[in-house]
Each structure stands twice: as C-alpha cells, then as structure tokens.
Scaffold this active site. Structure first.
Site, PDB file in Angstrom:
ATOM      1  N   SER A   1     -11.197   7.142   4.779  1.00  0.00           N
ATOM      2  CA  SER A   1     -10.201   7.042   3.711  1.00  0.00           C
ATOM      3  C   SER A   1      -8.917   6.449   4.285  1.00  0.00           C
ATOM      4  CB  SER A   1      -9.968   8.415   3.078  1.00  0.00           C
ATOM      5  OG  SER A   1      -9.251   8.295   1.880  1.00  0.00           O
ATOM      6  N   ASN A   2      -7.795   6.635   3.633  1.00  0.00           N
ATOM      7  CA  ASN A   2      -6.522   6.122   4.138  1.00  0.00           C
ATOM      8  C   ASN A   2      -5.396   7.052   3.690  1.00  0.00           C
ATOM      9  OD1 ASN A   2      -5.434   5.175   1.498  1.00  0.00           O
ATOM     10  ND2 ASN A   2      -7.308   3.947   1.582  1.00  0.00           N
ATOM     11  N   ALA A   3      -4.176   6.707   4.087  1.00  0.00           N
ATOM     12  CA  ALA A   3      -3.040   7.637   3.918  1.00  0.00           C
ATOM     13  C   ALA A   3      -2.353   7.540   2.554  1.00  0.00           C
ATOM     14  CB  ALA A   3      -2.024   7.386   5.023  1.00  0.00           C
TER      15      ALA A   3
ATOM     16  N   ALA B   1      -5.134   2.351  -3.225  1.00  0.00           N
ATOM     17  CA  ALA B   1      -5.448   1.869  -1.878  1.00  0.00           C
ATOM     18  C   ALA B   1      -6.967   2.015  -1.725  1.00  0.00           C
ATOM     19  CB  ALA B   1      -4.708   2.691  -0.840  1.00  0.00           C
TER      20      ALA B   1
END
Ligand code: C5P
Length: 215
Positions: A26-28, A93
């Site tokens: 995943s991402n932030a 995102a």
C-alpha cells in the site's frame, strides 16, 4: 458560482494489494485530500460520492461513501458511476502494481528471499476520462518529487484530463498541501495551506471549467 444539483465523483485514499490473506502492498495516503474535496464540493451544493480506499478518517457529513480495498475494486466502483457524474476527481493514491498471483494461504517465512512478480494496475482516472461525455470535467492529481508542473502537464495530456493538481510528497501524510493547478491553457500556483482551503480553491476552479463547458 455553485455546483448545485451536479454530481461529483471522487476517488480517494490508498488501495491495498494483497500478497496473501494477511499481507498487502500500500502507500502512505491518508485519504484527507479526497474528503476535503468532498466537503468543499458538498458545500458548493453538489451531490458527492467518494469511492474510498482504506482510511482511518471520518468522512464529512452529507456525502455518499463507497468503500473499496483494491485498485480493481476501486476501478469497478468508479467506472460504473462516471456516466452519472458531471465532475470526476481522481484523488486516490492507487497502487501502481498488484501481485500477479495472490496466494490463498499465508506465505510461510523461511531463510530464502521471497520473489514477488508485480503487474501494473489499470489507470482508473485515465479509463474514466476515456468514457468522457460532453460537458464533463475530469481532474487528476500528480504527486511528484521533481519537475512537478511539467509532469502534471504531461499527465493532463496523456490521461485526457481537464485539470491536474500537482503536489509534492510532503502533502501525503500532512494536513497541509502545496499545490499547483495545471489546466490546458493556464497554470496557477497556490500558496501552501490547509487541505480544506486548497480543496475549496480546486472546487472553485472546477466550477469555472464546468461553466465554460456549458457556455
Ligand atoms: O500517473 P500518476 O499515478 O502519477 O497519476 C496520478 C493521478 O492518476 C491521480 O489522479 C490518481 O488518482 C490517478 N491514478 C489512477 N489510477 C492509477 C494510477 C493513478 O486513477 N492506477
């Protein structure tokens, strides 16, 4: 200027791409900018739907939230709603890759390296804009560590968008954002500010673009 009676569709938050039943890439992304845009569009009178990846944030009142987890789910839930929307904003995102084959059982740990094959995810906002109907406005984001404005203009063209909000990675997990708006005929650098304020400016510019389309 208002968005009274218009439908606004927003993708927001990160996606999760599972390796096995318990692990994911995943991402932030916090999902804050998507919700800030939703609140601003709602204040401007729009009917707002947010297709949202996993987030700890509470959505603003008065909007419809469609919860998704993976990029493929986000794509499906977004594309089925594009036709009915006047404005489509890609603030999510989206994970650029997903694991080629998701294991049904938990991957066992051992001493050797684990090789993953990642395949690209579809570009949701690009696929949405490919279904463009007259009068619709499509907006994307471009998170860049360098040459943000130039790259945002490239995305405007390659994805078939009407406006791109260029910003840096500092915006990802913070409440503030430094953004430059890039449209076909103009560029507008905004002062760094709270996401809520920047979202109101973005929505005002979208309303202008929408009204130009109708004129
Ligand atoms: O190409 P890049 O990922 O930098 O583009 C960012 C923009 O494209 C954002 O608006 C994002 O929501 C959208 N996007 C998407 N689907 C992807 C990747 C990005 O909708 N798979």
């Amino acid at each position: 200027m208002s968005l009274r009676g218009r439908s606004v569709l927003i993708t927001s938050g990160p996606t999760r791409e599972f390796l096995d039943p318990v692990r994911f890439l995943s991402n932030a992304s916090s999902g804050a900018m998507g919700f800030a845009l939703a609140a601003a569009a709602r204040s401007a009178g729009a009917k707002v739907t947010v297709v949202c990846g996993p987030t700890d944030l509470e959505p603003p009142p008065g909007i419809r939230v469609v919860k998704v987890v993976t990029a493929l789910e986000m794509r499906k839930e977004t594309l089925r709603r594009v036709r009915g929307a006047a404005v489509i904003i890609g603030a999510a995102a989206v994970s650029d890759w997903r694991v080629a084959s998701v294991k049904k059982q938990k991957i066992k740990r051992n001493a050797s390296p684990l090789r993953l094959t990642l395949i690209p995810n579809p570009d949701i906002i690009k696929d949405a804009a490919a279904e463009r109907r007259p009068g619709q406005v499509f907006v994307g984001f471009a998170l860049e560590t360098r040459r943000a404005t130039e790259r945002a203009r490239g995305k405007l063209e390659s994805k078939g968008l009407d406006m791109v909000v260029a910003n840096g990675p500092a915006s990802l997990a913070s409440g503030r954002i430094a953004a430059t708006l890039v449209a076909k005929d103009w560029t507008r650098r905004l002062p760094t500010g709270p996401k809520a304020r920047v979202a109101r400016t973005v929505v005002a510019e979208i309303t202008r673009l929408l009204n130009e389309r109708r004129a």
